[in-house]
Design a protein around this motif. Structure first.
Motif, PDB file in Angstrom:
ATOM      1  N   PRO A   1     -27.237  69.912 -10.630  1.00 18.04           N
ATOM      2  CA  PRO A   1     -27.696  70.517  -9.380  1.00 18.04           C
ATOM      3  C   PRO A   1     -27.470  72.038  -9.372  1.00 18.04           C
ATOM      4  O   PRO A   1     -26.488  72.528  -9.921  1.00 18.04           O
ATOM      5  CB  PRO A   1     -26.827  69.853  -8.305  1.00 18.04           C
ATOM      6  CG  PRO A   1     -26.308  68.611  -8.930  1.00 18.04           C
ATOM      7  CD  PRO A   1     -26.215  68.888 -10.399  1.00 18.04           C
TER       8      PRO A   1
ATOM      9  N   HIS B   1     -28.622  73.843  -4.131  1.00 15.60           N
ATOM     10  CA  HIS B   1     -28.612  72.404  -3.887  1.00 15.60           C
ATOM     11  C   HIS B   1     -27.225  71.959  -3.419  1.00 15.60           C
ATOM     12  O   HIS B   1     -27.102  71.170  -2.467  1.00 15.60           O
ATOM     13  CB  HIS B   1     -29.004  71.668  -5.173  1.00 15.60           C
ATOM     14  CG  HIS B   1     -28.923  70.187  -5.073  1.00 15.60           C
ATOM     15  ND1 HIS B   1     -30.025  69.405  -4.821  1.00 15.60           N
ATOM     16  CD2 HIS B   1     -27.868  69.336  -5.182  1.00 15.60           C
ATOM     17  CE1 HIS B   1     -29.651  68.129  -4.773  1.00 15.60           C
ATOM     18  NE2 HIS B   1     -28.354  68.070  -4.999  1.00 15.60           N
ATOM     19  N   GLN B   2     -26.175  72.441  -4.069  1.00 12.10           N
ATOM     20  CA  GLN B   2     -24.812  72.072  -3.703  1.00 12.10           C
ATOM     21  C   GLN B   2     -24.450  72.578  -2.307  1.00 12.10           C
ATOM     22  O   GLN B   2     -23.763  71.891  -1.551  1.00 12.10           O
ATOM     23  CB  GLN B   2     -23.816  72.606  -4.733  1.00 12.10           C
ATOM     24  CG  GLN B   2     -23.958  71.963  -6.098  1.00 12.10           C
ATOM     25  CD  GLN B   2     -23.631  70.482  -6.063  1.00 12.10           C
ATOM     26  OE1 GLN B   2     -24.398  69.670  -5.564  1.00 12.10           O
ATOM     27  NE2 GLN B   2     -22.490  70.139  -6.597  1.00 12.10           N
TER      28      GLN B   2
ATOM     29  N   SER C   1     -26.275  70.254   0.152  1.00 13.35           N
ATOM     30  CA  SER C   1     -25.622  68.949   0.146  1.00 13.35           C
ATOM     31  C   SER C   1     -24.301  68.992   0.908  1.00 13.35           C
ATOM     32  O   SER C   1     -23.992  68.108   1.710  1.00 13.35           O
ATOM     33  CB  SER C   1     -25.390  68.497  -1.303  1.00 13.35           C
ATOM     34  OG  SER C   1     -24.764  67.240  -1.335  1.00 13.35           O
ATOM     35  N   ARG C   2     -23.506  70.021   0.667  1.00 15.36           N
ATOM     36  CA  ARG C   2     -22.223  70.170   1.366  1.00 15.36           C
ATOM     37  C   ARG C   2     -22.428  70.311   2.860  1.00 15.36           C
ATOM     38  O   ARG C   2     -21.730  69.671   3.660  1.00 15.36           O
ATOM     39  CB  ARG C   2     -21.463  71.375   0.822  1.00 15.36           C
ATOM     40  CG  ARG C   2     -20.110  71.575   1.506  1.00 15.36           C
ATOM     41  CD  ARG C   2     -19.476  72.899   1.173  1.00 15.36           C
ATOM     42  NE  ARG C   2     -20.330  73.975   1.666  1.00 15.36           N
ATOM     43  CZ  ARG C   2     -20.516  75.126   1.035  1.00 15.36           C
ATOM     44  NH1 ARG C   2     -19.944  75.369  -0.116  1.00 15.36           N
ATOM     45  NH2 ARG C   2     -21.312  76.047   1.546  1.00 15.36           N
TER      46      ARG C   2
ATOM     47  N   GLN D   1     -23.483  66.990   4.317  1.00 19.86           N
ATOM     48  CA  GLN D   1     -22.331  66.087   4.362  1.00 19.86           C
ATOM     49  C   GLN D   1     -21.418  66.449   5.533  1.00 19.86           C
ATOM     50  O   GLN D   1     -20.940  65.566   6.257  1.00 19.86           O
ATOM     51  CB  GLN D   1     -21.549  66.143   3.057  1.00 19.86           C
ATOM     52  CG  GLN D   1     -20.367  65.200   3.038  1.00 19.86           C
ATOM     53  CD  GLN D   1     -19.637  65.188   1.711  1.00 19.86           C
ATOM     54  OE1 GLN D   1     -19.913  65.988   0.824  1.00 19.86           O
ATOM     55  NE2 GLN D   1     -18.704  64.277   1.574  1.00 19.86           N
TER      56      GLN D   1
ATOM     57  N   ASP E   1     -19.958  60.469  -1.290  1.00 20.38           N
ATOM     58  CA  ASP E   1     -20.639  61.514  -2.056  1.00 20.38           C
ATOM     59  C   ASP E   1     -20.557  61.204  -3.544  1.00 20.38           C
ATOM     60  O   ASP E   1     -19.810  60.337  -3.975  1.00 20.38           O
ATOM     61  CB  ASP E   1     -20.079  62.904  -1.741  1.00 20.38           C
ATOM     62  CG  ASP E   1     -18.584  63.033  -1.967  1.00 20.38           C
ATOM     63  OD1 ASP E   1     -17.943  62.056  -2.375  1.00 20.38           O
ATOM     64  OD2 ASP E   1     -18.055  64.121  -1.732  1.00 20.38           O
ATOM     65  N   ALA E   2     -21.377  61.899  -4.301  1.00 19.76           N
ATOM     66  CA  ALA E   2     -21.492  61.650  -5.740  1.00 19.76           C
ATOM     67  C   ALA E   2     -20.172  61.955  -6.451  1.00 19.76           C
ATOM     68  O   ALA E   2     -19.422  62.805  -5.995  1.00 19.76           O
ATOM     69  CB  ALA E   2     -22.610  62.512  -6.310  1.00 19.76           C
TER      70      ALA E   2
ATOM     71  N   ASP F   1     -26.767  62.201  -4.089  1.00 19.68           N
ATOM     72  CA  ASP F   1     -25.712  63.127  -3.684  1.00 19.68           C
ATOM     73  C   ASP F   1     -24.884  62.547  -2.545  1.00 19.68           C
ATOM     74  O   ASP F   1     -23.665  62.700  -2.517  1.00 19.68           O
ATOM     75  CB  ASP F   1     -26.311  64.463  -3.232  1.00 19.68           C
ATOM     76  CG  ASP F   1     -27.009  65.166  -4.364  1.00 19.68           C
ATOM     77  OD1 ASP F   1     -26.449  65.183  -5.477  1.00 19.68           O
ATOM     78  OD2 ASP F   1     -28.113  65.681  -4.158  1.00 19.68           O
TER      79      ASP F   1
END
Length: 80
Positions: free
Chosen positions: A22, A26-27, A30-31, A34, A51-52, A67
């Motif tokens: 990623p 992207h991270q 995703s964070r 979340q 989470d992954a 993710d």
């Protein structure tokens, strides 16, 4: 057997598919997602968020590592 190259793979329709690492953006997305989902679930405990890495077996031919994975409590699955 998985290749010995430490790369990330998913099983899609029985075919081993390479998944690239990623990106930083992207991270971040995703964070943030979340964080928002966890805040919602603190007030509305309707299931669990994972989470992954987390293997999700959709069938014997489809295994993915999304993710984020939300698993609803049983009572919420039948309510709608």
């Amino acid at each position: 057997m998985l290749p010995a190259d430490n790369s990330h793979y998913q099983l899609i329709e029985g075919e081993l598919c390479f998944s690239s690492t990623p990106t930083r953006y992207h991270q971040i997305v995703s964070r943030n997602l979340q964080f928002m989902l966890m805040k919602y679930l603190e007030k509305n405990p309707r299931g669990e968020l994972y989470d992954a890495p987390f293997d999700v077996y959709l069938s014997e031919h489809d295994v993915v590592q999304p993710d984020l994975v939300f698993v609803a409590k049983r009572k919420f699955l039948s309510a709608h």
